[in-house]
Each structure stands twice: as structure tokens, then as C-alpha cells.
Design an enzyme around this catalytic site. Structure first.
Site, PDB file in Angstrom:
ATOM      1  N   GLU A 197       0.834  -1.198   0.000  1.00  0.00           N
ATOM      2  CA  GLU A 197       0.000   0.000   0.000  1.00  0.00           C
ATOM      3  C   GLU A 197       0.872   1.253   0.000  1.00  0.00           C
ATOM      4  O   GLU A 197       1.869   1.335   0.720  1.00  0.00           O
ATOM      5  CB  GLU A 197      -0.895   0.002   1.239  1.00  0.00           C
ATOM      6  CG  GLU A 197      -1.784   1.244   1.355  1.00  0.00           C
ATOM      7  CD  GLU A 197      -2.579   1.282   2.655  1.00  0.00           C
ATOM      8  OE1 GLU A 197      -3.619   1.971   2.681  1.00  0.00           O
ATOM      9  OE2 GLU A 197      -2.153   0.648   3.638  1.00  0.00           O
ATOM     10  N   LYS A 200      -9.901   0.740  -1.859  1.00  0.00           N
ATOM     11  CA  LYS A 200      -9.948   0.539  -0.418  1.00  0.00           C
ATOM     12  C   LYS A 200     -11.345   0.918   0.048  1.00  0.00           C
ATOM     13  O   LYS A 200     -11.816   2.024  -0.204  1.00  0.00           O
ATOM     14  CB  LYS A 200      -8.896   1.398   0.284  1.00  0.00           C
ATOM     15  CG  LYS A 200      -8.732   1.089   1.768  1.00  0.00           C
ATOM     16  CD  LYS A 200      -7.514   1.836   2.341  1.00  0.00           C
ATOM     17  CE  LYS A 200      -7.232   1.416   3.772  1.00  0.00           C
ATOM     18  NZ  LYS A 200      -6.001   2.073   4.302  1.00  0.00           N
ATOM     19  N   CYS A 257      -5.062  -3.087   3.239  1.00  0.00           N
ATOM     20  CA  CYS A 257      -4.747  -2.833   4.643  1.00  0.00           C
ATOM     21  C   CYS A 257      -5.946  -2.931   5.591  1.00  0.00           C
ATOM     22  O   CYS A 257      -6.374  -4.020   5.950  1.00  0.00           O
ATOM     23  CB  CYS A 257      -4.064  -1.468   4.759  1.00  0.00           C
ATOM     24  SG  CYS A 257      -3.180  -1.214   6.323  1.00  0.00           S
TER      25      CYS A 257
END
Length: 509
Positions: free
Chosen positions: A265, A340, A374
Site C-alpha cells: 500500500e 480501499k 490494509c
């Protein structure tokens, strides 16, 4: 100058391909007269052995091909020339019950060389050899640079020098790099081949899975090799410097035949140093302008290195809204974007980011995969939706600044592997960026996690890197083990859910 390609396709030859095929062959063999197969020859090859005739297309255009026959091993042992091995070009030597896959031709259009397209054809031949349970691949390779050294070197000495990389031969050097070994030298192999002085080298690749007692072989690829990149944050003067560093790692993991290269990321954060004089929201938006150039360059890398690339993540502006996204750049030249979904409080506070709304799996040549960035891995509902779509591998590019943040990602990723009976691969950034606001320190340990059952490591950890050290992690995962687990595991989490009492579903499928 290398030709740019948007899409690559490898498939079996069709008769309708002939016009394009002929043009590419003529371009590929300018030194040989009448250097192309006639249409009736191609039609006969297809009638005899359609599986063995392969073409590679670039943006719909035939730019390369590989033709093969199945022949008896005894025919190869008789040291035949090209006319004899092809039955005087009638292909009468083809025997479906033979032991050897014999390559009678392979070429790549000169404008498309240097993109490792020839390697794809050879890899496809090897897969075919294994699928058909044949003993070996054999073919005679020309040595077109030999004419430059014929007065000083015998063919044997020339081949030895090519093997030692003291000399380079455009054909033989390529064959040796593809795991073929020299069986013997052949004289008077191809009439009119003055560049090779009519010599050829008989080359062989042995099928280590060959079984003299043929059994049904599972032809579906089950062993997938992952190449995870634990990226060191370092000052980068410009985008070209980032590409140079990224290509180094892509080259490294593809050299080990990895199917995926995975970046972390926000690994492009060093480029934000030029905007440190701006406010944090403005600086991150300046960084977003690199997203499209990175996607395009990684698509080129995916084609050139024959590897699927998961580009970690980067800021991306869409209609004025800032997202955290990444790109799945497939080795066929296509790409897809992933978002995300869950944005951390820090990303909202400092950058004003928003979460995406696309929850989906991705189809690849290695099966269905999922990608989460993440924080997303800390929400179990999200991965369960992907598991319901038959995801086998979940990739998690991450960036955490502290060990406590990393611990959340790590343990949640391990839980996702167990509860969804899949592999989970996490890749993070390490190092420091003292000149980039809000990105100054990083903590990471890249790893691959497995379900917890007898076929897998008892710890649920397939492999992991040294913490906080730049390195790669190359790991094989077996999809057949997941199939066995789903049906016969000591715990069958996906099958034993009480869907009569509860369910998880997308609100906007």
C-alpha cells in the site's frame, strides 16, 4: 524501438489466421527463400494435431507461432534432417501414440521481440507435453550466428562458447535459457540455411512428470507461485526512479517463475517529498497524478515479464473525490482497478479520503482472487463476501507505521485465512521517510498465511520475511489443498455455516 502492446493472447491456431501468419513468417525469416508454410500445410497440421499448433496475438494480430508433431522416440534417435522428421513436409511422421513432442517451427515477428513472447510459446509447449504425458520436447535449433565464426570455430566449439555466454546466438542462447539442453549436432539439417552453414543443434527438454504407465493427469494448474515485495521507503528523485526500482523486483520474482508480483500500500509515497511544502491534503492530491502513468507502465511490465502484478495502492482522484486504489495488471495486458473500502481515521483526518463501493473478486489465469487494502482486512464481512464468490487467494497490500498497527493487520489476515479456508498474502513497506509528512515511519513483516488443518503448516504461516528489511518472499501455494479442505477438512467452516439463521450479502451486488 519496441512495439507497445495493449493485449496479448495465446491460443491454438485457426485456419482463419493464415494470412496474418504468413506475413509474420516472412518477416521472421528474411534470410530464407520461400520461408513460410503454405495454407494447405497449415490445414493438414490442424487436421492431424490441432492441440500442438499455437499462436500468440498482440492486439488481435498474429505475431508468433509454434508448430509441433508427436513422433516416435526411435525416429529422433536416427538423427533425421528436417525433411525426414516432417515426412518430407507431409507430416506423415506424426503419431498420436508417440513419445516425443517434436517442435517443427517457432517464430516471433521481429517487431515484437524482446517482450518474452517466445518464452510464452515455449511454456505452453511444456504444459502440453505434461498434459499429454509425453516423454520430452525435442527440436533442432538453427545457429544463425555461426557463419560469423565458421572459419575459426567448429560447430562444437561454437556451441560451447554460446553455453559459456562467451558468444551470443539469437536462437541457441534463447533455447538454452528456456531449460533445453544440447543432445547433438546435426549436419545438413536445413537446405539453404547459409547463416547456420546448414548445421543445427538437437535440443531436448525432459518432462519430469512423465509416466510410462499413463494415468489421468489433472491438467488444471494448482501450484501458484507468489512473489511478495517488502518495499524499502527511500528518496526517489522522480517517477522513472520508482519504475527502475519496481522493475528490479518484478524482474527478480518473475525470474523465479512467479505468477504474481505484489507491491505494498502507498509504496509510491517517496514521490510526495516534492510536495512537502504543501498542506497534507494538497500534497496527497499531487501524488494522485501518478496513478495512470503507473498503471500503464505496470501493464507493460506485466506483458514483458509474463506476470500478474498487484500494484499495491496509491491515491486516485475520481470526479474530485480522493480514493485509495490499486491496479491488477494481468499478464495478458489488461488491467482492473480495486478500491480501499474502509478508510482509516488518519486517512480521513489528514487527507480527506473516501472509501470505494466496489466489492468483487477478480478472475485471473490462476483462478479467482480477492484484493483488500490494509484496513479492509480487519472487517471479516468483506472477505466472507469474496469467499462466497470462490476466492482462493486474498492479497492484502498494507502500510502500517507502528508494530501495534501491524499486529492488527497480521492477526486479522490470519483469521481471514482460517475462516474463509483460503490463502492470505500480505505485503508491506519498511523504512523511514523523514521528509514526507504523515509518512515518516513504517513497520512491516510480509507473510503468507494458510488455513489451519493437517495439510497446512500447524502455525498457519506458510512463510514470512525478516521484519523491517527490504526483501522478497517467494512462496508456492497449492489450490488443490483448498479443494480437499472444503470437502474433507477436520473443520469445514464454509460448509458448516448456519445460513438458515444468518447471512452476509452485498447491498448493491
Amino acid at each position: 524501438m519496441q512495439t507497445k502492446i495493449k493485449k496479448v493472447e495465446l491460443r491454438n491456431l485457426e485456419l482463419d489466421d493464415y494470412k496474418q501468419l504468413k506475413k509474420s513468417m516472412i518477416k521472421s525469416y528474411p534470410e530464407l527463400e520461400d520461408s513460410y508454410w503454405k495454407e494447405q500445410d497449415i490445414e493438414k497440421l490442424l487436421d492431424l494435431f490441432s492441440e500442438g499448433q499455437l499462436v500468440i496475438l498482440a492486439d488481435g494480430k498474429v505475431v508468433g507461432a509454434a508448430f509441433s508433431l508427436i513422433v516416435d522416440e526411435v525416429l529422433v534417435d536416427k538423427n533425421p534432417n528436417y525433411a525426414k522428421i516432417t515426412g518430407n513436409f507431409t507430416f506423415s511422421t506424426h503419431n498420436p501414440k508417440g513419445e516425443i513432442l517434436y517442435g517443427i517451427d517457432v517464430f516471433i515477428h521481429p517487431e515484437y521481440r524482446g517482450l518474452r513472447l517466445g518464452r510464452r510459446l515455449y511454456d505452453a509447449r511444456k504444459e502440453l507435453c505434461e498434459k499429454l504425458n509425453l516423454k520430452a520436447i525435442v527440436f533442432a535449433g538453427r545457429i544463425p550466428n555461426y557463419n560469423k565464426y565458421a572459419e575459426k570455430l567448429t560447430p562444437k566449439k561454437y556451441i560451447e562458447k554460446v553455453k559459456l555466454k562467451e558468444l551470443h546466438d539469437t536462437v541457441l542462447s534463447f533455447q538454452l535459457s528456456n531449460d533445453f539442453h544440447v543432445m547433438r549436432i546435426m549436419k545438413n539439417y536445413l537446405a539453404g540455411d547459409t547463416d547456420s552453414k546448414e548445421f543445427a543443434v538437437l535440443l531436448e527438454w525432459n518432462n519430469i512428470y512423465y509416466d510410462e504407465s499413463p494415468q489421468l493427469i489433472n491438467t488444471q494448474k494448482s501450484i501458484i507461485r507468489l512473489g511478495l515485495i517488502q518495499w524499502q521507503m527511500r528518496p526517489l528523485i522522480n517517477l522513472d526512479a520508482l519504475f527502475e526500482q519496481a522493475e528490479f523486483f518484478i524482474d527478480a520474482v518473475s525470474g523465479y517463475k512467479s505468477d504474481f508480483a505484489v507491491f505494498p500500500e502507498l509504496f509510491i509515497a517517496p514521490l510526495m517529498a516534492d510536495y512537502n511544502h504543501l498542506s497534507e491534503p494538497d500534497a496527497i492530491r499531487e501524488l494522485a497524478k501518478y496513478a495512470d502513468p503507473i498503471r500503464k507502465k505496470f501493464q507493460e511490465f506485466a506483458i514483458s515479464y509474463n506476470i500478474n502484478i498487484i500494484s499495491g495502492s496509491m491515491p486516485y482522484l475520481e470526479n474530485g473525490t480522493l480514493y485509495n486504489v490499486g491496479f491488477l495488471c494481468k499478464r495478458d495486458g489488461t488491467s482492473e482497478m480495486y478500491y480501499k473500502i474502509h478508510i482509516t481515521p488518519n486517512e480521513v483526518l489528514h487527507w480527506g479520503m473516501k472509501g470505494g463501493s466496489q466489492i468483487k473478486t477478480f478472475d485471473t489465469d490462476c483462478g479467482k482472487i480477492g484484493i483488500m487494502i490494509c484496513y479492509d482486512v480487519e472487517f471479516p464481512e468483506l472477505s466472507r463476501l469474496l469467499a462466497d464468490e470462490e476466492m482462493n487467494i486474498l492479497f492484502v497490500p498494507f502500510l502500517t507505521d507502528t508494530q501495534s498497527g501491524y499486529t492488527r493487520v497480521r492477526h486479522c489476515a490470519q483469521a481471514r485465512a482460517i475462516e474463509n479456508e483460503c490463502y492470505v498474502a500480505i505485503a508491506g513497506c519498511v523504512g523511514n521517510l523523514p521528509k514526507v509528512n504523515n509518512m515518516d515511519i513504517q513497520y512491516a513483516q510480509t507473510a503468507v498465511f494458510t488455513p489451519s488443518d493437517f495439510a497446512f503448516p500447524s502455525t498457519g504461516i506458510k512463510a514470512e520475511t525478516t521484519p523491517n528489511t527490504e526483501m522478497t518472499l517467494i512462496v508456492d501455494v497449492d489450490l488443490n489443498l483448498l479443494k480437499e479442505l472444503h470437502e474433507h477438512g477436520s473443520a469445514r467452516i464454509l460448509k458448516d455455516r448456519r445460513t438458515d439463521l444468518y447471512e452476509i450479502k452485498k447491498l448493491n451486488p
